[in-house]
Design an enzyme around this catalytic site. Structure first.
Site, PDB file in Angstrom:
ATOM      1  N   GLU A   1      44.507  98.296  -5.277  1.00  0.00           N
ATOM      2  CA  GLU A   1      45.290  97.050  -5.200  1.00  0.00           C
ATOM      3  C   GLU A   1      46.623  97.139  -5.936  1.00  0.00           C
ATOM      4  O   GLU A   1      47.610  96.511  -5.528  1.00  0.00           O
ATOM      5  CB  GLU A   1      44.472  95.880  -5.755  1.00  0.00           C
ATOM      6  CG  GLU A   1      43.292  95.467  -4.891  1.00  0.00           C
ATOM      7  CD  GLU A   1      42.009  96.204  -5.215  1.00  0.00           C
ATOM      8  OE1 GLU A   1      40.954  95.847  -4.668  1.00  0.00           O
ATOM      9  OE2 GLU A   1      42.065  97.165  -6.035  1.00  0.00           O
TER      10      GLU A   1
ATOM     11  N   PHE B   1      30.003  85.778  -8.993  1.00  0.00           N
ATOM     12  CA  PHE B   1      30.274  87.196  -8.751  1.00  0.00           C
ATOM     13  C   PHE B   1      31.726  87.384  -8.312  1.00  0.00           C
ATOM     14  O   PHE B   1      32.203  86.718  -7.416  1.00  0.00           O
ATOM     15  CB  PHE B   1      29.316  87.731  -7.684  1.00  0.00           C
ATOM     16  CG  PHE B   1      29.566  89.163  -7.303  1.00  0.00           C
ATOM     17  CD1 PHE B   1      29.354  90.187  -8.220  1.00  0.00           C
ATOM     18  CD2 PHE B   1      30.040  89.487  -6.041  1.00  0.00           C
ATOM     19  CE1 PHE B   1      29.586  91.509  -7.876  1.00  0.00           C
ATOM     20  CE2 PHE B   1      30.273  90.811  -5.688  1.00  0.00           C
ATOM     21  CZ  PHE B   1      30.053  91.825  -6.604  1.00  0.00           C
ATOM     22  N   GLN B   2      32.401  88.300  -8.957  1.00  0.00           N
ATOM     23  CA  GLN B   2      33.807  88.631  -8.691  1.00  0.00           C
ATOM     24  C   GLN B   2      34.721  87.421  -8.837  1.00  0.00           C
ATOM     25  O   GLN B   2      35.710  87.263  -8.112  1.00  0.00           O
ATOM     26  CB  GLN B   2      33.974  89.269  -7.315  1.00  0.00           C
ATOM     27  CG  GLN B   2      33.407  90.697  -7.261  1.00  0.00           C
ATOM     28  CD  GLN B   2      33.829  91.488  -6.044  1.00  0.00           C
ATOM     29  OE1 GLN B   2      34.125  90.914  -5.005  1.00  0.00           O
ATOM     30  NE2 GLN B   2      33.846  92.803  -6.169  1.00  0.00           N
TER      31      GLN B   2
ATOM     32  N   MET C   1      58.777 111.708 -22.244  1.00  0.00           N
ATOM     33  CA  MET C   1      59.528 110.788 -23.099  1.00  0.00           C
ATOM     34  C   MET C   1      58.784 110.528 -24.401  1.00  0.00           C
ATOM     35  O   MET C   1      59.403 110.391 -25.460  1.00  0.00           O
ATOM     36  CB  MET C   1      59.790 109.481 -22.359  1.00  0.00           C
ATOM     37  CG  MET C   1      60.825 108.596 -23.035  1.00  0.00           C
ATOM     38  SD  MET C   1      62.460 109.379 -23.180  1.00  0.00           S
ATOM     39  CE  MET C   1      63.157 108.989 -21.581  1.00  0.00           C
TER      40      MET C   1
END
Length: 578
Positions: free
Chosen positions: A50, A112-113, A481
């Site tokens: 995602e 859930f989720q 860096m």
């Protein structure tokens, strides 16, 4: 016409002119994915994470001036997307993110989720919505697009519970412009302030034009060019504004700030009138604000966002409005003032004489080698092979700075990087978004061996959709860096900055079905890039350049120092220690 909520989402996106959606399915958005399956108005791009979906949507917007759209599921789908949302927010990128949510009756029940999408994203979006009624769904999405693209742009989240995507409602097509009583951004600048700023610039002896990312976001590059040519002043563009003014112009003095050019920083510090265009005087540009304000000068600040004006540096003439609209009016007034002015050109000539003395420092010159690849030379070779015309994305670190310093950008929207948040892992998904928006363009990714591993799974997405970016990995076997700072500020104590278990990138890339190359000789750098862009034009190519692991980014302004306190090379560092 009655539609379910999912069909309303799809129909509304199509009405807004959406052509691509980047996303990843999950339980809470399956009705929406079912609606996508049944339509042919836009294309869905299935990413592998995602975070990459949001980065790709972000780059789609940056490179095309269209609104990027990402679609994710609830819970971990949303939390995975937060880094991408925050990245876009810091760089003011117009984007709409649609997230699934658990059913309305389950919200707050630790289902859930489930996660609090509104609370989590509130600090890093321009606005967010939780849709509670299917009748409000279409108008909410339209508001999201309007908010994302007007005023100071930014990402907007629309969180949609699963039951809302299943509920039925009458769909009414968009009619006219979206209007919101509580949100009316200003676009026209104040005439009195513009007049005052014009007079100030006309009286300047050491003028300077300082351009930020707002000029690119508002498509004001032509107006910037006109202003610079009219007043004859030097121009500097920030990391986010590279390409807003041609990098090969004689009036261009390079990028300012922490790793900017000596001439840009000295001119910024010693100008008597500074015109800031869509910039925000951030810490990586002006370094220490107290040091910056020690030199008396007049500052004009043009910005669409009033909260950015005098936020870090007090300005003399604030002008709130669209950069493009303000500059149109500014240039028209300035042309009239200049044509009637009897002011001598001597002062401006002396100013350029001083700037050219600073230029003689040649602060970007590096020591070439026939034995080890210098990372700067790879970027220079890329510029030569592409004629400076490619879309270039970068990850974050030393390679990002070398790309900004050595690839001369002459066009806007060709340089894509995470400026504000400094997000590693954006380079490859950015290239995906660019290629979807600009399918016939050359796309190059300048990355490092650490950054690329953060979203390397998207090589699979590239194979599926036949994306063909060319990846140039400046492989110095360390977190470059971080290592540089540890060398300079931490007594060369390299704590966890070395990569001791790197993969064989050539084999890894080939396992994904792409072309891999390993280049470890300076003489092979340019031929390898040429081969990638010609022989393998229609393939994704990963070039693993084994570069000098001791090379640092110069010039450099250390934290807490001022723009005139630059270190131009390692020898300056030794002098500072003494």
């Amino acid at each position: 016409m009655e539609l379910n909520g999912a069909d309303i989402v799809v129909r509304t996106l199509a009405d807004e002119g959406v052509e691509h959606v980047f996303g990843y399915p999950g339980g809470a958005v399956l009705y929406i994915y079912d609606a996508i399956f049944k339509q042919d108005k836009f294309r869905h791009v299935l990413v592998r994470h995602e975070q990459a979906a949001v980065h790709a949507a972000d780059a789609y917007s940056r490179s095309s001036n269209k609104v990027g759209v990402a679609l994710v599921t609830s819970g971990p789908g949303l939390t995975n997307a937060v880094t991408g949302i925050a990245t876009a927010y810091m760089d003011s990128i117009p984007m709409v993110v649609i997230s699934g949510q658990v059913g309305s009756q389950s919200i707050g029940e630790d289902a859930f989720q489930e996660c609090d999408a509104i609370g989590i994203t509130r600090p890093c979006v321009k606005h967010n919505f939780l849709v509670r009624d299917v009748k409000e769904l279409a108008d909410t999405i339209r508001k999201a697009f309007y908010i994302a693209t007007t005023g100071r742009p930014g990402p907007v989240l629309v969180d949609i519970p699963k039951d809302i995507t299943a509920a039925m409602a009458r769909y009414t097509p968009k009619r006219g412009e979206v209007k919101m009583r509580s949100y009316m951004p200003v676009s026209k600048g104040h005439q009195g302030q513009i007049k005052k700023a014009v007079q100030m610039l006309a009286a300047a002896e050491r003028p300077m034009i300082y351009v930020g990312g707002g000029a690119i976001l508002d498509n004001a590059s032509e107006e910037v060019k006109q202003l610079v040519e009219l007043c004859g002043a030097p121009c500097t563009t920030t990391l986010m504004a590279l390409g807003a003014y041609p990098g090969n112009s004689d009036q261009y003095v390079g990028m300012p700030g922490m790793h900017g050019t000596y001439e840009a920083n000295m001119a910024m510090q010693h100008s008597d009138v500074l015109i800031a265009v869509g910039a925000r005087f951030d810490d990586r540009v002006i370094a220490n604000p107290r040091h910056f304000m020690q030199v008396p000068r007049k500052i004009v600040h043009i910005d669409i966002d009033p909260s950015s004006i005098s936020k870090r540096v007090k300005v003399d003439v604030p002008i709130v409005g669209s950069v493009k609209e303000v500059l149109k009016e500014f240039n028209e007034q300035y042309a009239q003032v200049r044509s009637s002015s009897t002011k001598s050109k001597t002062a401006l000539e002396q100013w350029w004489k001083q700037i050219n003395i600073w230029r003689e420092k040649k602060c970007l010159v590096y020591k070439p080698s026939d034995e080890v690849i210098k990372p700067q030379s790879v970027v220079e070779a890329l510029w030569e092979v592409t004629g400076g015309d490619a879309f270039v994305t970068s990850d974050v670190g030393q390679h990002q700075m070398w790309a900004a310093q050595y690839y001369r950008f002459n066009k806007p929207r060709r340089w894509l990087n995470s400026g504000g948040l400094g997000t590693m892992g954006v380079g490859l998904p950015y290239a995906m978004g660019v290629q979807m928006a600009n399918p016939d363009a050359d796309v190059a990714v300048i990355t490092g061996e650490a950054s690329i591993q953060m979203n390397i799974q998207e090589l699979s997405t590239c194979l599926q959709y036949r994306m063909t970016p060319k990846l140039l990995c400046l492989n110095n076997r360390s977190l470059g860096m971080v290592r540089q700072w540890q060398e300079i500020d931490y007594g060369s104590r390299y704590s966890e900055s070395y990569m001791d278990a790197l993969p064989d990138f050539v084999k890894l890339v080939e396992s994904y079905g792409h072309v891999g190359m390993r280049i470890d000789k300076p003489a092979d750098v340019k031929p390898a890039i040429q081969e990638a862009f010609t022989k393998h034009k229609n393939r994704l190519v990963f070039m693993d350049f084994i570069t000098d692991k001791t090379e640092n980014v110069w010039p450099m302004v250390k934290a807490g120092k001022g723009l005139t306190e630059m270190l131009l090379c390692a020898e300056d560092l030794k002098g500072e220690e003494l």
